[in-house]
Design an enzyme around this catalytic site. Sequence first.
Site, PDB file in Angstrom:
ATOM      1  N   HIS A 181      10.287 -76.828  -1.268  1.00  0.00           N
ATOM      2  CA  HIS A 181      11.484 -75.990  -1.352  1.00  0.00           C
ATOM      3  C   HIS A 181      12.373 -76.357  -2.546  1.00  0.00           C
ATOM      4  CE1 HIS A 181      14.259 -79.181   0.037  1.00  0.00           C
ATOM      5  NE2 HIS A 181      13.221 -79.571   0.775  1.00  0.00           N
TER       6      HIS A 181
ATOM      7  N   HIS B 132       1.439 -76.987 -15.984  1.00  0.00           N
ATOM      8  CA  HIS B 132       0.253 -77.101 -15.139  1.00  0.00           C
ATOM      9  C   HIS B 132       0.538 -78.121 -14.049  1.00  0.00           C
ATOM     10  CE1 HIS B 132      -4.329 -78.178 -14.742  1.00  0.00           C
ATOM     11  NE2 HIS B 132      -3.843 -77.591 -13.657  1.00  0.00           N
TER      12      HIS B 132
END
Length: 213
Positions: free
Chosen positions: A143, A152
């Site tokens: 979150h 990446h």
Amino acid sequence: MSLIVLCAGGHARVVIEALLSRGTRPSAVTDRDSARVGTMCGGIPITGPDEDILKMKPDQVELANGLGNRASRSSSGLSARRELFDRFAALGYKFPVITHAATVVASDASLGEGAQVMAGVIIQPAARIGRNVLVNTRAVVEHDCQVGDHCHIAPGAVLCGGVLVGEGAHVGAGAVVLSGVSLGAGAVVAAGAVITKNVEAGAFVAATGNRTS
């Protein structure tokens, strides 16, 4: 509208599988190696070089970035992937968001243009994923994380709540970045590292936690 995958390497095959999982079959793959033209990549024909895209108008085709990266102590290795995306995006070509069917993406998470979310990934509420970001197999973005453009997040990596990842950074396979930590632009986190403190832009963090610039 057709969809073409750019660059016929290993990552391209993973992208193709993600597309197929959603019922989308690419029409072609491009590659700069002329010797590969006429062969197959993930069951999709390699039809020519990237320049062939320019024969089509941007409203006739969508593109998927099939170029991966190989990070090192001195570089995230993401510049070529970024340049490929930027080149065609600047010409008006669109890169759709790609999510494998076997992913969990929160209803209020945000995925930027060309973001790729591979099999087994979990992206939790209020996470923000930038343009051309690759969140690879079984990675977790918790979150309120913010992942900048062209990053990446490698297989099995975990970003705990509220992590900030700067543009063009690489978080290695199986690495864990603890809650509230910030990674600077272009930073490289080695596979298996556990990051407990902020990391400067362009720095490399080894699995032992040692930093180099």
